[in-house]
Design an enzyme around this catalytic site. Sequence first.
Site, PDB file in Angstrom:
ATOM      1  N   TYR A  87      12.601  38.447  71.746  1.00 57.26           N
ATOM      2  CA  TYR A  87      12.756  39.937  71.944  1.00 57.26           C
ATOM      3  C   TYR A  87      11.836  40.885  71.419  1.00 57.26           C
ATOM      4  O   TYR A  87      11.612  40.730  70.026  1.00 57.26           O
ATOM      5  CB  TYR A  87      14.265  40.237  71.525  1.00 57.26           C
ATOM      6  CG  TYR A  87      15.377  39.465  71.681  1.00 57.26           C
ATOM      7  CD1 TYR A  87      15.732  38.533  72.804  1.00 57.26           C
ATOM      8  CD2 TYR A  87      16.749  39.479  70.729  1.00 57.26           C
ATOM      9  CE1 TYR A  87      16.556  37.973  73.008  1.00 57.26           C
ATOM     10  CE2 TYR A  87      17.908  38.510  71.070  1.00 57.26           C
ATOM     11  CZ  TYR A  87      17.636  37.841  71.895  1.00 57.26           C
ATOM     12  OH  TYR A  87      18.777  37.173  71.976  1.00 57.26           O
ATOM     13  N   TYR A 141      13.040  36.643  56.999  1.00 58.12           N
ATOM     14  CA  TYR A 141      13.560  36.520  58.143  1.00 58.12           C
ATOM     15  C   TYR A 141      12.617  36.166  59.494  1.00 58.12           C
ATOM     16  O   TYR A 141      13.234  35.117  60.236  1.00 58.12           O
ATOM     17  CB  TYR A 141      13.956  38.134  58.550  1.00 58.12           C
ATOM     18  CG  TYR A 141      14.167  38.436  59.961  1.00 58.12           C
ATOM     19  CD1 TYR A 141      15.563  37.849  60.419  1.00 58.12           C
ATOM     20  CD2 TYR A 141      13.308  38.986  60.817  1.00 58.12           C
ATOM     21  CE1 TYR A 141      15.938  37.986  61.636  1.00 58.12           C
ATOM     22  CE2 TYR A 141      13.646  39.432  62.100  1.00 58.12           C
ATOM     23  CZ  TYR A 141      15.064  38.500  62.789  1.00 58.12           C
ATOM     24  OH  TYR A 141      15.271  38.922  63.974  1.00 58.12           O
ATOM     25  N   SER A 154      12.363  36.341  68.336  1.00 59.25           N
ATOM     26  CA  SER A 154      11.883  37.779  68.075  1.00 59.25           C
ATOM     27  C   SER A 154      10.463  37.951  68.086  1.00 59.25           C
ATOM     28  O   SER A 154       9.595  37.179  67.869  1.00 59.25           O
ATOM     29  CB  SER A 154      12.258  38.213  66.474  1.00 59.25           C
ATOM     30  OG  SER A 154      11.708  39.440  66.079  1.00 59.25           O
ATOM     31  N   LYS A 190      12.857  32.406  62.041  1.00 60.24           N
ATOM     32  CA  LYS A 190      12.727  32.477  63.388  1.00 60.24           C
ATOM     33  C   LYS A 190      11.647  31.625  63.765  1.00 60.24           C
ATOM     34  O   LYS A 190      11.936  30.766  64.807  1.00 60.24           O
ATOM     35  CB  LYS A 190      12.440  34.063  64.011  1.00 60.24           C
ATOM     36  CG  LYS A 190      13.333  35.004  64.140  1.00 60.24           C
ATOM     37  CD  LYS A 190      14.530  34.455  64.931  1.00 60.24           C
ATOM     38  CE  LYS A 190      15.916  35.331  64.555  1.00 60.24           C
ATOM     39  NZ  LYS A 190      17.228  34.809  65.248  1.00 60.24           N
TER      40      LYS A 190
HETATM   41  P1  NAD Z   1      24.041  41.250  64.922  1.00 59.84           P
HETATM   42  O1  NAD Z   1      23.933  41.213  63.255  1.00 59.84           O
HETATM   43  O2  NAD Z   1      24.687  42.547  65.474  1.00 59.84           O
HETATM   44  O3  NAD Z   1      24.685  39.925  65.641  1.00 59.84           O
HETATM   45  C1  NAD Z   1      24.786  38.741  64.875  1.00 59.84           C
HETATM   46  C2  NAD Z   1      25.994  38.071  64.694  1.00 59.84           C
HETATM   47  O4  NAD Z   1      25.902  36.906  64.205  1.00 59.84           O
HETATM   48  C3  NAD Z   1      26.827  38.947  63.803  1.00 59.84           C
HETATM   49  O5  NAD Z   1      28.022  39.290  64.827  1.00 59.84           O
HETATM   50  C4  NAD Z   1      27.155  38.142  62.779  1.00 59.84           C
HETATM   51  O6  NAD Z   1      28.403  38.352  61.962  1.00 59.84           O
HETATM   52  C5  NAD Z   1      26.913  36.967  63.199  1.00 59.84           C
HETATM   53  N1  NAD Z   1      26.823  35.840  62.122  1.00 59.84           N
HETATM   54  C6  NAD Z   1      25.571  35.642  61.148  1.00 59.84           C
HETATM   55  N2  NAD Z   1      25.701  34.579  60.649  1.00 59.84           N
HETATM   56  C7  NAD Z   1      26.554  33.982  61.009  1.00 59.84           C
HETATM   57  C8  NAD Z   1      27.122  32.574  60.708  1.00 59.84           C
HETATM   58  N3  NAD Z   1      26.596  31.941  59.514  1.00 59.84           N
HETATM   59  N4  NAD Z   1      28.043  32.125  61.260  1.00 59.84           N
HETATM   60  C9  NAD Z   1      28.706  32.945  62.392  1.00 59.84           C
HETATM   61  N5  NAD Z   1      28.309  34.197  62.739  1.00 59.84           N
HETATM   62  C10 NAD Z   1      27.236  34.554  62.065  1.00 59.84           C
HETATM   63  O7  NAD Z   1      22.409  41.195  65.527  1.00 59.84           O
HETATM   64  P2  NAD Z   1      21.870  41.395  67.017  1.00 59.84           P
HETATM   65  O8  NAD Z   1      21.187  42.644  66.736  1.00 59.84           O
HETATM   66  O9  NAD Z   1      23.042  41.282  67.695  1.00 59.84           O
HETATM   67  O10 NAD Z   1      20.949  40.164  66.892  1.00 59.84           O
HETATM   68  C11 NAD Z   1      21.438  38.772  67.664  1.00 59.84           C
HETATM   69  C12 NAD Z   1      20.074  38.096  67.393  1.00 59.84           C
HETATM   70  O11 NAD Z   1      18.920  38.345  68.026  1.00 59.84           O
HETATM   71  C13 NAD Z   1      19.850  37.532  66.110  1.00 59.84           C
HETATM   72  O12 NAD Z   1      19.428  36.179  65.877  1.00 59.84           O
HETATM   73  C14 NAD Z   1      18.557  38.579  65.666  1.00 59.84           C
HETATM   74  O13 NAD Z   1      17.824  37.990  64.732  1.00 59.84           O
HETATM   75  C15 NAD Z   1      17.938  38.362  67.034  1.00 59.84           C
HETATM   76  N6  NAD Z   1      17.021  39.548  67.263  1.00 59.84           N
HETATM   77  C16 NAD Z   1      17.543  40.820  67.094  1.00 59.84           C
HETATM   78  C17 NAD Z   1      16.500  41.871  67.333  1.00 59.84           C
HETATM   79  C18 NAD Z   1      17.231  43.332  67.237  1.00 59.84           C
HETATM   80  O14 NAD Z   1      16.478  44.315  67.122  1.00 59.84           O
HETATM   81  N7  NAD Z   1      18.511  43.620  67.235  1.00 59.84           N
HETATM   82  C19 NAD Z   1      15.303  41.687  67.640  1.00 59.84           C
HETATM   83  C20 NAD Z   1      14.818  40.357  67.656  1.00 59.84           C
HETATM   84  C21 NAD Z   1      15.745  39.384  67.531  1.00 59.84           C
HETATM   85  C1  UD1 Z   2      11.948  45.442  62.972  1.00 56.59           C
HETATM   86  C2  UD1 Z   2      11.330  44.042  62.313  1.00 56.59           C
HETATM   87  C3  UD1 Z   2      11.444  43.175  63.288  1.00 56.59           C
HETATM   88  C4  UD1 Z   2      12.772  43.085  63.928  1.00 56.59           C
HETATM   89  C5  UD1 Z   2      13.192  44.288  64.617  1.00 56.59           C
HETATM   90  C6  UD1 Z   2      14.312  44.359  65.246  1.00 56.59           C
HETATM   91  C7  UD1 Z   2       9.740  44.917  60.422  1.00 56.59           C
HETATM   92  C8  UD1 Z   2       8.390  44.964  59.858  1.00 56.59           C
HETATM   93  N1  UD1 Z   2      10.031  44.452  61.661  1.00 56.59           N
HETATM   94  O1  UD1 Z   2      10.787  45.752  63.930  1.00 56.59           O
HETATM   95  O2  UD1 Z   2      11.091  41.766  62.812  1.00 56.59           O
HETATM   96  O3  UD1 Z   2      12.671  42.092  64.967  1.00 56.59           O
HETATM   97  O4  UD1 Z   2      13.093  45.278  63.602  1.00 56.59           O
HETATM   98  O5  UD1 Z   2      15.342  44.200  64.142  1.00 56.59           O
HETATM   99  O6  UD1 Z   2      10.779  45.465  59.754  1.00 56.59           O
HETATM  100  N2  UD1 Z   2      10.519  54.025  62.354  1.00 56.59           N
HETATM  101  C9  UD1 Z   2      10.094  55.098  61.832  1.00 56.59           C
HETATM  102  N3  UD1 Z   2      11.130  55.607  60.821  1.00 56.59           N
HETATM  103  C10 UD1 Z   2      12.500  55.084  60.566  1.00 56.59           C
HETATM  104  C11 UD1 Z   2      12.593  53.520  61.300  1.00 56.59           C
HETATM  105  C12 UD1 Z   2      11.461  53.047  62.217  1.00 56.59           C
HETATM  106  O7  UD1 Z   2       9.389  55.794  61.869  1.00 56.59           O
HETATM  107  O8  UD1 Z   2      13.303  55.270  60.066  1.00 56.59           O
HETATM  108  C13 UD1 Z   2       9.421  53.461  62.984  1.00 56.59           C
HETATM  109  C14 UD1 Z   2       8.596  52.139  62.364  1.00 56.59           C
HETATM  110  O9  UD1 Z   2       7.694  52.282  61.563  1.00 56.59           O
HETATM  111  C15 UD1 Z   2       7.992  51.438  63.571  1.00 56.59           C
HETATM  112  C16 UD1 Z   2       8.962  51.779  64.957  1.00 56.59           C
HETATM  113  O10 UD1 Z   2       9.702  52.992  64.128  1.00 56.59           O
HETATM  114  O11 UD1 Z   2       6.767  52.007  63.926  1.00 56.59           O
HETATM  115  C17 UD1 Z   2      10.238  50.882  65.109  1.00 56.59           C
HETATM  116  O12 UD1 Z   2      10.719  50.172  63.892  1.00 56.59           O
HETATM  117  P1  UD1 Z   2      12.174  49.611  63.643  1.00 56.59           P
HETATM  118  O13 UD1 Z   2      12.991  49.948  64.700  1.00 56.59           O
HETATM  119  O14 UD1 Z   2      12.336  49.285  62.511  1.00 56.59           O
HETATM  120  O15 UD1 Z   2      11.442  48.106  64.096  1.00 56.59           O
HETATM  121  P2  UD1 Z   2      10.312  47.238  64.062  1.00 56.59           P
HETATM  122  O16 UD1 Z   2       9.677  47.644  62.588  1.00 56.59           O
HETATM  123  O17 UD1 Z   2       9.234  47.057  65.204  1.00 56.59           O
END
Ligand code: NAD
Ligand code: UD1
Length: 345
Positions: free
Chosen positions: A181, A153, A128, A157
């Site tokens: 990502y 969290y 991330s 990572k």
């Molecule tokens: P998500 O929660 O939709 O998917 C994660 C999946 O992992 C879920 O289906 C959950 O049931 C499963 N899981 C969690 N712990 C588990 C375990 N112990 N055993 C088996 N399954 C387990 O999240 P996502 O948004 O699809 O994210 C996927 C990955 O990308 C994660 O590692 C997340 O940290 C990373 N990531 C997500 C974002 C984002 O904004 N969505 C941003 C940066 C990184």
């Molecule tokens: C957050 C996490 C980041 C994680 C990512 C994806 C934090 C500090 N960071 O990123 O670690 O990888 O989510 O899960 O939490 N915002 C609003 N109103 C809202 C929600 C968000 O104004 O109700 C704004 C936030 O202030 C930010 C932007 O929208 O400026 C994006 O927010 P968000 O979607 O939560 O992502 P990040 O904070 O960038």
Amino acid sequence: MTKPKIITTGGAGYIGSHTAVALQEAGFEVVLMDNLVNSSADVIHRIGRITGKEPLLELVDLCDEQATKNCFSKHSDAVGIIHFAALKAVGESVAQPTRYYRNNLVSMLHVLEAMHQHNIPNLIFSSSATVYGQPDVLPVTEQTPLQPAASPYGQTKQMNEVMIRDAVFAGELKRAISLRYFNPVGAHPTAIIGELPLGIPNNLMPFITQTAIGIRKELAVFGGDYDTIDGTAVRDYIHVMDLAEAHLGALQYQLNGSQSESYDVINLGTGLGSTVLEVIQSFEKVTGINLNYRIVDRRPGDVAAIYANVDKAARVLHWHTQRDLDEMTRSAWAWEKYARETLGL
Ligand code: NAD
Ligand code: UD1
């Protein structure tokens, strides 16, 4: 001819389900390993509706050592693993650090051990942008120094990346890529799969769509006094289908022998920053809805601006994003409506 098998841990989740579609359409057999802590088993039917084939879902908690071993023994013919499984809510991780450390570190350990045991050569890991904290210089490249993580969290990572790197350097694992990502949003163009956060969303896009559909009264825009073009914070939003295709590119880079560094790190974003108000304006333009929002105080822990340098992804994966912010907001809205009105979620 048998199709090459890919295991996706956490494959039933948001990014995993979109990646499963991309992998199946590219000719891979996909096995999802998930304990459904943040997802639902019916996603395999919906993936099947898009691709014509339901992937296999193995119900397994990757923190359960024996269950993980048994599951990997059944699928030791996999040519690669994409490790999505993790808990991912930043605020929750501050409140429940031991749960986050256990889940995200122990599951990673078991996956690395299983890959070593069965000589599965290729790993792709969901990292991330959170590992960069508030960088001094924008855009961030893969060389930008990592800042101390702002949450448990984020710590997991950073620690996961170290665990993988050390396993590769010791020869326990042949090759791995950590994909960092930026802000994944949007949904599949059919609107049959998308992101469905449990409870009150923390992230911007689901909060926007839930406000528009009437589940939330008002969107709070966190901070209007940042040093940015309109005073609201800047992020690099990336369409989840572009992200899914990047996983395919990373896998092919590994499988065709092009990966020159045995451990590699690659940013995945668009390279463009958008403010919160720009996201809202895009949403209002593509949907014709006036969003009820109000600018409030900054959210603690937020950085003012972060966006990616994505030259490396273009250079080594030959990957470029195809979808713009309007496509992100349009598809997020189509999914919100489909999930509520058709699936009844
Ligand atoms: P998500 O929660 O939709 O998917 C994660 C999946 O992992 C879920 O289906 C959950 O049931 C499963 N899981 C969690 N712990 C588990 C375990 N112990 N055993 C088996 N399954 C387990 O999240 P996502 O948004 O699809 O994210 C996927 C990955 O990308 C994660 O590692 C997340 O940290 C990373 N990531 C997500 C974002 C984002 O904004 N969505 C941003 C940066 C990184
Ligand atoms: C957050 C996490 C980041 C994680 C990512 C994806 C934090 C500090 N960071 O990123 O670690 O990888 O989510 O899960 O939490 N915002 C609003 N109103 C809202 C929600 C968000 O104004 O109700 C704004 C936030 O202030 C930010 C932007 O929208 O400026 C994006 O927010 P968000 O979607 O939560 O992502 P990040 O904070 O960038």
